[in-house]
Design a protein around this motif. Structure first.
Motif, PDB file in Angstrom:
ATOM      1  N   PRO A 123       0.812  -1.307   0.131  1.00 34.86           N
ATOM      2  CA  PRO A 123       0.016  -0.024   0.108  1.00 34.86           C
ATOM      3  C   PRO A 123       0.809   1.239   0.066  1.00 34.86           C
ATOM      4  O   PRO A 123       2.093   1.080   0.166  1.00 34.86           O
ATOM      5  N   LYS A 124       0.293   2.339  -0.217  1.00 36.43           N
ATOM      6  CA  LYS A 124       1.033   3.700  -0.197  1.00 36.43           C
ATOM      7  C   LYS A 124       1.154   4.077   1.321  1.00 36.43           C
ATOM      8  O   LYS A 124       2.217   4.693   1.561  1.00 36.43           O
ATOM      9  N   TYR A 125       0.227   4.044   2.182  1.00 39.16           N
ATOM     10  CA  TYR A 125       0.169   4.212   3.311  1.00 39.16           C
ATOM     11  C   TYR A 125      -0.201   3.126   4.387  1.00 39.16           C
ATOM     12  O   TYR A 125      -1.057   2.328   4.124  1.00 39.16           O
ATOM     13  N   LEU A 126       0.657   3.081   5.260  1.00 37.82           N
ATOM     14  CA  LEU A 126       0.574   1.710   6.443  1.00 37.82           C
ATOM     15  C   LEU A 126       0.627   2.157   7.699  1.00 37.82           C
ATOM     16  O   LEU A 126       1.828   2.638   7.879  1.00 37.82           O
ATOM     17  N   VAL A 127      -0.307   2.165   8.636  1.00 38.08           N
ATOM     18  CA  VAL A 127      -0.124   2.295   9.936  1.00 38.08           C
ATOM     19  C   VAL A 127      -0.399   1.254  10.710  1.00 38.08           C
ATOM     20  O   VAL A 127      -1.587   0.678  10.523  1.00 38.08           O
ATOM     21  N   THR A 128       0.366   0.845  11.537  1.00 37.85           N
ATOM     22  CA  THR A 128       0.202  -0.577  12.343  1.00 37.85           C
ATOM     23  C   THR A 128       1.005  -0.344  13.562  1.00 37.85           C
ATOM     24  O   THR A 128       1.638   0.297  13.882  1.00 37.85           O
ATOM     25  N   GLN A 129       0.445  -1.319  14.519  1.00 36.44           N
ATOM     26  CA  GLN A 129       0.913  -1.762  15.703  1.00 36.44           C
ATOM     27  C   GLN A 129       2.045  -2.126  15.991  1.00 36.44           C
ATOM     28  O   GLN A 129       2.490  -3.153  15.171  1.00 36.44           O
ATOM     29  N   MET A 130       3.112  -1.881  16.992  1.00 37.94           N
ATOM     30  CA  MET A 130       4.303  -2.686  17.093  1.00 37.94           C
ATOM     31  C   MET A 130       3.917  -4.029  17.432  1.00 37.94           C
ATOM     32  O   MET A 130       3.132  -4.548  17.825  1.00 37.94           O
ATOM     33  N   GLY A 131       4.829  -5.044  16.913  1.00 32.64           N
ATOM     34  CA  GLY A 131       4.749  -6.582  16.858  1.00 32.64           C
ATOM     35  C   GLY A 131       4.049  -7.042  15.852  1.00 32.64           C
ATOM     36  O   GLY A 131       3.882  -8.243  15.740  1.00 32.64           O
ATOM     37  N   ASN A 132       3.096  -6.226  15.068  1.00 31.62           N
ATOM     38  CA  ASN A 132       2.548  -6.751  14.003  1.00 31.62           C
ATOM     39  C   ASN A 132       3.437  -7.173  12.635  1.00 31.62           C
ATOM     40  O   ASN A 132       4.715  -6.844  12.764  1.00 31.62           O
ATOM     41  N   ASP A 133       2.954  -8.131  11.985  1.00 32.55           N
ATOM     42  CA  ASP A 133       3.469  -8.502  10.512  1.00 32.55           C
ATOM     43  C   ASP A 133       2.835  -7.848   9.483  1.00 32.55           C
ATOM     44  O   ASP A 133       1.832  -7.775   9.377  1.00 32.55           O
ATOM     45  N   LYS A 134       3.785  -7.320   8.583  1.00 35.67           N
ATOM     46  CA  LYS A 134       3.188  -6.416   7.270  1.00 35.67           C
ATOM     47  C   LYS A 134       3.850  -6.692   6.278  1.00 35.67           C
ATOM     48  O   LYS A 134       5.096  -7.174   6.144  1.00 35.67           O
ATOM     49  N   SER A 135       3.263  -6.638   4.981  1.00 32.75           N
ATOM     50  CA  SER A 135       4.146  -6.940   3.819  1.00 32.75           C
ATOM     51  C   SER A 135       3.635  -5.628   2.850  1.00 32.75           C
ATOM     52  O   SER A 135       2.479  -5.022   2.754  1.00 32.75           O
ATOM     53  N   ILE A 136       4.866  -5.361   2.062  1.00 35.50           N
ATOM     54  CA  ILE A 136       4.492  -4.397   0.979  1.00 35.50           C
ATOM     55  C   ILE A 136       4.806  -5.285  -0.466  1.00 35.50           C
ATOM     56  O   ILE A 136       5.942  -5.721  -0.561  1.00 35.50           O
ATOM     57  N   LYS A 137       3.856  -5.008  -1.358  1.00 39.92           N
ATOM     58  CA  LYS A 137       4.105  -5.621  -2.645  1.00 39.92           C
ATOM     59  C   LYS A 137       4.712  -4.419  -3.657  1.00 39.92           C
ATOM     60  O   LYS A 137       4.486  -3.512  -3.675  1.00 39.92           O
TER      61      LYS A 137
END
Lengths: 117, 112
Positions: A8-22
């Motif tokens: 995504p262009k913007y991503l707000v997430t909490q500490m400890g989470n797992d995220k991916s950027i494509k």
């Protein structure tokens, strides 16, 4: 058509989470990169892949794992996100001009703004 | 470690004036490139100069390269408000790592 697109262009997430950027490029380039730009605008390379093969792996925590399913795609997965991971992540691609000629031009995506709270 | 260092870090000029940005680097290079980044956007390639070239022009852009001093300069002539952006130099080494290494950029503000 966008040459290098990342989501995504913007991503707000909490500490400890797992995220991916494509990331995907439609330029037919054989080399793709992930760069990280910090709050002071300093741009630093993280990874480079050439034809799905990892070429460069800078001193990045192993919580960051790139995946290249084919030469047109290079995704970035981040485990156990930390506050310090907040930055803009740029995907890019290039086509080398041949042995000894070096990289001609790097084409950048528009960036993914990651904020860890 | 950082390969390129731009100078100045920030530059503010009036429309119509020329803007000069400098870049110094540490190791021998194959080529040096300048990129532009508008606020909130990705980087866009402006110009490439190879290690055996000393000067290159593209429109209102003029780039020089002095390999003996390991330095380059980017001159934007007759600047416009639309030139407001950050400008980065990037170097590609002649041996070793196959990637561009960027400096920290010069933030150019052109006042209308």
């Amino acid at each position: 058509d966008t040459a290098v697109s990342q989501t995504p262009k913007y991503l707000v997430t909490q500490m400890g989470n797992d995220k991916s950027i494509k990331c995907e490029q439609n330029l037919g380039h054989d080399t793709m990169y992930w760069y990280k730009q910090d709050s002071k605008k300093f741009l630093k390379i993280m990874f480079s892949y050439n034809n799905k093969e990892l070429i460069i792996n800078e001193t990045v925590p192993n919580r960051f794992s790139p995946k290249s399913p084919d030469k047109a795609h290079l995704n970035l997965h981040i485990n156990s996100l930390e506050l310090g991971d907040s930055a803009v992540y740029f995907c890019a691609s290039s086509q080398e001009g041949g042995p000894g000629t070096g990289i001609n031009t790097i084409y950048f995506g528009e960036g993914s703004w990651l904020t860890v709270v | 470690s950082q390969q390129g260092e731009e100078d100045p870090q920030a530059l503010s000029i009036q429309e119509g004036e020329n803007a000069t940005m400098n870049c110094s680097y540490k190791t021998s290079i194959n080529n040096l490139q300048w990129y532009r980044q508008n606020s909130g956007r990705g980087l866009v390639h402006l110009i490439l100069i190879r290690s055996n070239e000393r000067e290159k022009h593209s429109g209102r852009l003029r780039v020089t390269l002095d390999t003996s001093k390991k330095s380059s300069s980017l001159l934007i002539t007759a600047s416009r408000a639309a030139d407001t952006a950050s400008y980065f130099c990037a170097t590609y080494r002649d041996t070793g790592r196959r990637a561009l290494t960027f400096g920290s950029g010069t933030r150019l503000q052109v006042q209308p």
